[in-house]
Design a protein around this motif. Sequence first.
Motif, PDB file in Angstrom:
ATOM      1  N   VAL A 271       0.317  71.777   2.009  1.00 34.75           N
ATOM      2  CA  VAL A 271       0.026  70.383   1.647  1.00 34.75           C
ATOM      3  C   VAL A 271       1.271  69.497   1.558  1.00 34.75           C
ATOM      4  O   VAL A 271       1.285  68.391   2.120  1.00 34.75           O
ATOM      5  CB  VAL A 271      -0.801  70.341   0.343  1.00 34.75           C
ATOM      6  CG1 VAL A 271      -0.889  68.925  -0.211  1.00 34.75           C
ATOM      7  CG2 VAL A 271      -2.202  70.895   0.600  1.00 34.75           C
ATOM      8  N   PRO A 272       2.349  69.899   0.874  1.00 33.08           N
ATOM      9  CA  PRO A 272       3.508  68.998   0.785  1.00 33.08           C
ATOM     10  C   PRO A 272       4.121  68.666   2.148  1.00 33.08           C
ATOM     11  O   PRO A 272       4.589  67.538   2.363  1.00 33.08           O
ATOM     12  CB  PRO A 272       4.498  69.776  -0.088  1.00 33.08           C
ATOM     13  CG  PRO A 272       3.664  70.753  -0.852  1.00 33.08           C
ATOM     14  CD  PRO A 272       2.557  71.125   0.067  1.00 33.08           C
ATOM     15  N   TYR A 273       4.121  69.631   3.063  1.00 33.92           N
ATOM     16  CA  TYR A 273       4.712  69.392   4.381  1.00 33.92           C
ATOM     17  C   TYR A 273       3.833  68.457   5.213  1.00 33.92           C
ATOM     18  O   TYR A 273       4.339  67.582   5.923  1.00 33.92           O
ATOM     19  CB  TYR A 273       4.937  70.727   5.093  1.00 33.92           C
ATOM     20  CG  TYR A 273       5.753  71.677   4.257  1.00 33.92           C
ATOM     21  CD1 TYR A 273       7.113  71.456   4.058  1.00 33.92           C
ATOM     22  CD2 TYR A 273       5.156  72.760   3.613  1.00 33.92           C
ATOM     23  CE1 TYR A 273       7.862  72.306   3.255  1.00 33.92           C
ATOM     24  CE2 TYR A 273       5.895  73.615   2.804  1.00 33.92           C
ATOM     25  CZ  TYR A 273       7.245  73.377   2.627  1.00 33.92           C
ATOM     26  OH  TYR A 273       7.982  74.214   1.819  1.00 33.92           O
ATOM     27  N   LEU A 274       2.527  68.630   5.102  1.00 38.52           N
ATOM     28  CA  LEU A 274       1.619  67.703   5.786  1.00 38.52           C
ATOM     29  C   LEU A 274       1.773  66.296   5.243  1.00 38.52           C
ATOM     30  O   LEU A 274       1.723  65.313   5.987  1.00 38.52           O
ATOM     31  CB  LEU A 274       0.159  68.142   5.595  1.00 38.52           C
ATOM     32  CG  LEU A 274      -0.440  69.186   6.514  1.00 38.52           C
ATOM     33  CD1 LEU A 274      -1.950  69.175   6.364  1.00 38.52           C
ATOM     34  CD2 LEU A 274      -0.065  68.941   7.959  1.00 38.52           C
ATOM     35  N   ASP A 275       1.944  66.196   3.932  1.00 38.53           N
ATOM     36  CA  ASP A 275       2.092  64.876   3.326  1.00 38.53           C
ATOM     37  C   ASP A 275       3.356  64.187   3.839  1.00 38.53           C
ATOM     38  O   ASP A 275       3.333  62.995   4.158  1.00 38.53           O
ATOM     39  CB  ASP A 275       2.140  65.002   1.806  1.00 38.53           C
ATOM     40  CG  ASP A 275       2.084  63.649   1.123  1.00 38.53           C
ATOM     41  OD1 ASP A 275       1.012  63.013   1.166  1.00 38.53           O
ATOM     42  OD2 ASP A 275       3.118  63.211   0.572  1.00 38.53           O
ATOM     43  N   GLN A 276       4.449  64.933   3.938  1.00 38.92           N
ATOM     44  CA  GLN A 276       5.680  64.343   4.479  1.00 38.92           C
ATOM     45  C   GLN A 276       5.464  63.866   5.911  1.00 38.92           C
ATOM     46  O   GLN A 276       5.917  62.785   6.298  1.00 38.92           O
ATOM     47  CB  GLN A 276       6.813  65.369   4.443  1.00 38.92           C
ATOM     48  CG  GLN A 276       7.298  65.717   3.042  1.00 38.92           C
ATOM     49  CD  GLN A 276       8.401  66.754   3.081  1.00 38.92           C
ATOM     50  OE1 GLN A 276       9.506  66.484   3.540  1.00 38.92           O
ATOM     51  NE2 GLN A 276       8.103  67.960   2.604  1.00 38.92           N
ATOM     52  N   ALA A 277       4.757  64.666   6.703  1.00 46.55           N
ATOM     53  CA  ALA A 277       4.511  64.294   8.100  1.00 46.55           C
ATOM     54  C   ALA A 277       3.633  63.051   8.207  1.00 46.55           C
ATOM     55  O   ALA A 277       3.747  62.288   9.169  1.00 46.55           O
ATOM     56  CB  ALA A 277       3.858  65.459   8.839  1.00 46.55           C
TER      57      ALA A 277
END
Length: 504
Positions: A271-277
């Motif tokens: 989730v955190p990496y998708l949010d950054q993207a």
Amino acid sequence: MPAIPKKDAAQVLREAPEPWRSYLIKARAAERIADPLRRCLAFPDLPGNHWPEGHAAAHCAYHALQRVPTMSLDTLEGYLQRKDIKGLRAKMDGYLDRHFAKEGQGEDIHMMFGAFDESDRSDRLSQRWLMSAPDDPYANLARADYLLEKAWKVRGKEYVAKTPEGNMENMHSLVDRAMPLFDKASKLEPRLMPAYIGMMSAAMLIGRSDLIEAAFASAQKQDPACLLLVRQRLQILLPRWGGSYARSAAYMAELAPHLKEHPGLATYFSVPYLDQASYFEGDDFYKAPAAALVDHAVDVGSYDDALQQAGDIALNRVDAPSDEWRSLALLLQEARFRYGNAWADRMIAWDLVQSEPEWALHYLARAQKLEPANAQLQYLLGAAYHNTHRFALAQQHYEAAIKDPKQRHRSLRELSTMWLFDAGLDGKTGAIKAKPFVDRLLAEYPKDGRGWIYHFDCLGRLGQSIPMEELKQFLAVADRSDPRQIKTIAGIESALEKAGQASK
């Protein structure tokens, strides 16, 4: 729908490069299994991932549970009409006990209360349940869940500045009514994890970080490895809700000791990496920086949205070549776990329709349930039925696709070749079936050299001569890089040359 036929591995997608071909061979074998859970468990994991041991199996089990309905609102209404509050309480206790069970653990208690939305029916049933059993923790939770869903609906998805003041006031009023009910439910039954998660969601909605942390601390005492608690916590820790990626990373590190027993938790580590993207917009989402974030998201966990986004990026990169095989593998991995995205199902079918049409049809059937009128879907159904020799069905779907300008050219071409060459008809019958489509192909795309070839073929089969002017028109527009047209060009030019010599 035709079954996916058994096939020797040496014959499966021979054009695919490694490691994708080995992956696809195993995926195809899994797709032949009818039982959803067994199919999911038999599916290969993505090559090169760093998922915890047992992670994919846990994800499979989670989705299998979602396909087995817990108590519906219809069943709940039956209990209330019979005034069987004792039986209803026993049912809920059973769901809760299963959440904490060492063997046969399940998320039924979360699924049950997920049935309450902002609808009038949820309003009526939750109110009736609470009136019938005011000191029942589950009745309090049901009413609180309804009020929270209503609050989120009233809030909407716009920024606060664009949300009407009346909506914000109504939202706060609904949360104020929900919070005491969540609190009472958790005090009556301290193990009731959905109550803490509901409090966290409600507090997030009104920006009360103190209430979020208090609810989270209480939940941690009961079950720090609760899958839905982890999902909610990682959502709250995103910067857009007042958190930070550093806090997200620290929380995931805290969860690491639980992964051996609860490997499914890593699902939400994406989730955190998708949010950054997600902050990369337009074409930037399809460039290296965003791609690296989404690729890392699928490396650490099998979150469904991450798999789909990674497949989308692999297919549509703007700063690097498209990687169709990797995209296919990623989208199949998403489809391993969940149903429900028509675009992804169509993309899978697009890659499979020529060499694996039966496999493609399984995904087209899924897409058809969601977006039956989609023109690309209609074209792909036509192609799949064409390649499985169900020609009448193929024509039906090709003709539906022709209505869309984007699908018209290829659909007319394939209808022409289907009746001329593929359907096994005698020459004249094939020409009669193909001619309406050949004529339209040539009328709408007069520079399509293949259209001229199909036209000449029809004339020959019907015993008609080919006018010299049409031969010259073909030579003027023919694609001299197309092997099929090169052969015809050579034949016509040779015939014209001989005719010219004979006339001298």
